[in-house]
Motif scaffolding. Structure first.
Motif, PDB file in Angstrom:
ATOM      1  N   ALA A   2       0.810  -1.212   0.000  1.00  0.00           N
ATOM      2  CA  ALA A   2       0.000   0.000   0.000  1.00  0.00           C
ATOM      3  C   ALA A   2       0.845   1.264   0.000  1.00  0.00           C
ATOM      4  CB  ALA A   2      -0.921   0.003   1.220  1.00  0.00           C
ATOM      5  N   ARG A   3       0.206   2.364  -0.428  1.00  0.00           N
ATOM      6  CA  ARG A   3       0.790   3.702  -0.296  1.00  0.00           C
ATOM      7  C   ARG A   3       0.258   4.290   1.008  1.00  0.00           C
ATOM      8  NH1 ARG A   3      -1.332   3.542  -5.283  1.00  0.00           N
ATOM      9  NH2 ARG A   3      -3.032   4.905  -4.639  1.00  0.00           N
ATOM     10  N   ILE A   4       1.139   4.540   1.956  1.00  0.00           N
ATOM     11  CA  ILE A   4       0.724   4.991   3.281  1.00  0.00           C
ATOM     12  C   ILE A   4       1.292   6.372   3.559  1.00  0.00           C
ATOM     13  CG2 ILE A   4       0.834   4.514   5.763  1.00  0.00           C
ATOM     14  CD1 ILE A   4       0.970   1.567   5.145  1.00  0.00           C
ATOM     15  N   LEU A   5       0.430   7.268   4.016  1.00  0.00           N
ATOM     16  CA  LEU A   5       0.832   8.615   4.403  1.00  0.00           C
ATOM     17  C   LEU A   5       0.906   8.688   5.921  1.00  0.00           C
ATOM     18  CD1 LEU A   5       1.371  11.647   3.942  1.00  0.00           C
ATOM     19  CD2 LEU A   5      -1.116  11.975   3.787  1.00  0.00           C
ATOM     20  N   VAL A   6       2.083   9.045   6.449  1.00  0.00           N
ATOM     21  CA  VAL A   6       2.299   9.188   7.891  1.00  0.00           C
ATOM     22  C   VAL A   6       2.345  10.676   8.223  1.00  0.00           C
ATOM     23  CG1 VAL A   6       3.862   8.764   9.818  1.00  0.00           C
ATOM     24  CG2 VAL A   6       3.575   7.022   8.042  1.00  0.00           C
ATOM     25  N   VAL A   7       1.428  11.129   9.080  1.00  0.00           N
ATOM     26  CA  VAL A   7       1.351  12.545   9.450  1.00  0.00           C
ATOM     27  C   VAL A   7       1.608  12.671  10.945  1.00  0.00           C
ATOM     28  CG1 VAL A   7      -0.019  14.663   9.338  1.00  0.00           C
ATOM     29  CG2 VAL A   7      -0.404  12.833   7.660  1.00  0.00           C
ATOM     30  N   ASP A   8       2.762  13.229  11.311  1.00  0.00           N
ATOM     31  CA  ASP A   8       3.126  13.390  12.731  1.00  0.00           C
ATOM     32  C   ASP A   8       4.186  14.476  12.825  1.00  0.00           C
ATOM     33  OD1 ASP A   8       4.260  12.939  15.444  1.00  0.00           O
ATOM     34  OD2 ASP A   8       2.992  11.150  15.388  1.00  0.00           O
ATOM     35  N   ASP A   9       4.048  15.388  13.804  1.00  0.00           N
ATOM     36  CA  ASP A   9       5.011  16.477  13.924  1.00  0.00           C
ATOM     37  C   ASP A   9       6.289  16.051  14.636  1.00  0.00           C
ATOM     38  OD1 ASP A   9       3.514  16.221  16.331  1.00  0.00           O
ATOM     39  OD2 ASP A   9       4.172  18.194  16.973  1.00  0.00           O
ATOM     40  N   GLU A  10       6.322  14.840  15.210  1.00  0.00           N
ATOM     41  CA  GLU A  10       7.530  14.325  15.864  1.00  0.00           C
ATOM     42  C   GLU A  10       8.396  13.612  14.839  1.00  0.00           C
ATOM     43  OE1 GLU A  10       8.766  14.236  18.975  1.00  0.00           O
ATOM     44  OE2 GLU A  10       7.197  15.326  20.035  1.00  0.00           O
ATOM     45  N   VAL A  11       9.574  14.184  14.540  1.00  0.00           N
ATOM     46  CA  VAL A  11      10.438  13.610  13.507  1.00  0.00           C
ATOM     47  C   VAL A  11      10.867  12.194  13.862  1.00  0.00           C
ATOM     48  CG1 VAL A  11      12.515  14.647  14.529  1.00  0.00           C
ATOM     49  CG2 VAL A  11      12.524  13.969  12.119  1.00  0.00           C
ATOM     50  N   GLY A  12      11.136  11.923  15.136  1.00  0.00           N
ATOM     51  CA  GLY A  12      11.556  10.588  15.530  1.00  0.00           C
ATOM     52  C   GLY A  12      10.479   9.548  15.276  1.00  0.00           C
ATOM     53  N   ILE A  13       9.227   9.893  15.555  1.00  0.00           N
ATOM     54  CA  ILE A  13       8.120   8.960  15.336  1.00  0.00           C
ATOM     55  C   ILE A  13       7.910   8.747  13.837  1.00  0.00           C
ATOM     56  CG2 ILE A  13       5.631   8.626  15.618  1.00  0.00           C
ATOM     57  CD1 ILE A  13       5.855  10.034  18.287  1.00  0.00           C
ATOM     58  N   ARG A  14       7.997   9.836  13.051  1.00  0.00           N
ATOM     59  CA  ARG A  14       7.854   9.699  11.599  1.00  0.00           C
ATOM     60  C   ARG A  14       8.899   8.742  11.038  1.00  0.00           C
ATOM     61  NH1 ARG A  14       7.676  15.302  11.529  1.00  0.00           N
ATOM     62  NH2 ARG A  14       9.617  15.418  10.314  1.00  0.00           N
ATOM     63  N   GLU A  15      10.152   8.939  11.448  1.00  0.00           N
ATOM     64  CA  GLU A  15      11.236   8.113  10.903  1.00  0.00           C
ATOM     65  C   GLU A  15      11.104   6.663  11.349  1.00  0.00           C
ATOM     66  OE1 GLU A  15      14.702  10.159  12.240  1.00  0.00           O
ATOM     67  OE2 GLU A  15      14.642  11.629  10.615  1.00  0.00           O
ATOM     68  N   LEU A  16      10.672   6.451  12.593  1.00  0.00           N
ATOM     69  CA  LEU A  16      10.499   5.083  13.080  1.00  0.00           C
ATOM     70  C   LEU A  16       9.388   4.373  12.311  1.00  0.00           C
ATOM     71  CD1 LEU A  16      11.265   2.897  15.112  1.00  0.00           C
ATOM     72  CD2 LEU A  16       9.613   3.893  16.697  1.00  0.00           C
ATOM     73  N   LEU A  17       8.254   5.060  12.107  1.00  0.00           N
ATOM     74  CA  LEU A  17       7.158   4.470  11.352  1.00  0.00           C
ATOM     75  C   LEU A  17       7.567   4.228   9.895  1.00  0.00           C
ATOM     76  CD1 LEU A  17       4.107   6.497  12.723  1.00  0.00           C
ATOM     77  CD2 LEU A  17       4.687   4.116  13.197  1.00  0.00           C
ATOM     78  N   PHE A  18       8.348   5.155   9.340  1.00  0.00           N
ATOM     79  CA  PHE A  18       8.823   4.981   7.962  1.00  0.00           C
ATOM     80  C   PHE A  18       9.633   3.694   7.838  1.00  0.00           C
ATOM     81  CE2 PHE A  18      12.106   5.311   4.748  1.00  0.00           C
ATOM     82  CZ  PHE A  18      11.396   5.735   3.627  1.00  0.00           C
TER      83      PHE A  18
END
Length: 228
Positions: A2-18
Motif C-alpha cells: 500500500a501507499r501509506i501517508l504518515v502525518v506526525d510532527d515528531e520527527v523521531g516517530i515519523r522516521e520510526l514508522l517509515f
C-alpha cells in the motif's frame, strides 16, 4: 503493498514508522503538519493515512473533519495519540476514522491495525457532511512541554548508577557479547537519566535520532520497553 501517508510532527516517530512500514514493503510518504498532509494526499492518493492528533498548525481531528466535509475521505484513516481522551477518539471515529492507536504503539498492534484497515472494505465519504464542533472535553489542547510518549513510571526512571550497572557485565564472554551488554546498559542508563526524551538522549550520546532509534531496536531496548 500500500501507499501509506504518515502525518506526525515528531520527527523521531515519523522516521520510526517509515522504517517499519518500508521494511514491510509499503510505499511511505511523510508529512509533519496538516499543510503537508493536504498536499501529500492530493499528490499520491494514499491507500491509508496514519494521522496524529497533536499538531501545531491544525490538529488531526480538525483535518479529518475537513476531509470529511469536502468529500475527501476516500481512504481509511487511523488516528494516533498519546494524550487524547476517550471523547476525542470517539469523535474521530464518528467523523470517519477507522481506528485509533494509542502511543507508544507496539509493533504488533501497528501492523495488525494497518493490515485490518487495508483488508476490509472501505466506504468513501463522497458527499459533504455538516462539520460538527467537538464537545468541550474533546477540544485539542497542546500537551505539557515535558510530556513524552516513551515515559515510564517514576520508580523505573532512575538507575542506581553506571558503576553498579557495569558490575553486572561478565568479562568471561566474547568481546562482541560484552560490548552489546555494555551498549545496552549505556543506553538504558541515558534513557532513564533523560526521562526517555529522545532529543536529549541523542544530544547526550552524540547519535543522530535516526541512528539512535536503530541502535535501540538492534539492542532490543525498544521492544522490551513496549512490552513492559
Amino acid at each position: 503493498m500500500a501507499r501509506i501517508l504518515v502525518v506526525d510532527d515528531e520527527v523521531g516517530i515519523r522516521e520510526l514508522l517509515f522504517e517499519i512500514l518500508y521494511d514491510e514493503g509499503h510505499t511511505v510518504e511523510m508529512a509533519e503538519n496538516a499543510a503537508q498532509a493536504r498536499a501529500a494526499r492530493a499528490r499520491i492518493r494514499p491507500d491509508l493515512v496514519l494521522l496524529d492528533i497533536w499538531m501545531p498548525d491544525t490538529d488531526g481531528v480538525t483535518l479529518l473533519r475537513e476531509w470529511g466535509s469536502q468529500g475527501l475521505l476516500d481512504m481509511p484513516v487511523i488516528m494516533m495519540s498519546g494524550h487524547a481522551t476517550i471523547d476525542t477518539a470517539v469523535e474521530a471515529t464518528r467523523i470517519g476514522a477507522v481506528d485509533f492507536l494509542e502511543k507508544p504503539i507496539t509493533l504488533q498492534r501497528l501492523l495488525k491495525t494497518i493490515s485490518s484497515a487495508l483488508s476490509r472494505p472501505f466506504k468513501p465519504t463522497l458527499g459533504k457532511v455538516t462539520p460538527v464542533p467537538p464537545p468541550p472535553t474533546a477540544q485539542v489542547i497542546a500537551p505539557p512541554p515535558l510530556a513524552n510518549p516513551f515515559a515510564e513510571p517514576p520508580e523505573e526512571k532512575k538507575p542506581e548508577g553506571p558503576s553498579n550497572l557495569l558490575g553486572n557485565i561478565s568479562l568471561d564472554q566474547p568481546l562482541r557479547d560484552a560490548r552489546d551488554e555494555f551498549e545496552r546498559v549505556y543506553f538504558e542508563y541515558h534513557l532513564a537519566r533523560e526521562n526517555y526524551s529522545m532529543t536529549r538522549v541523542s544530544e547526550r550520546t552524540g547519535l543522530e535520532r535516526t541512528h539512535l532509534y536503530r541502535k535501540l531496536k538492534q539492542l532490543g531496548i525498544e521492544s522490551r520497553k513496549r512490552g513492559s
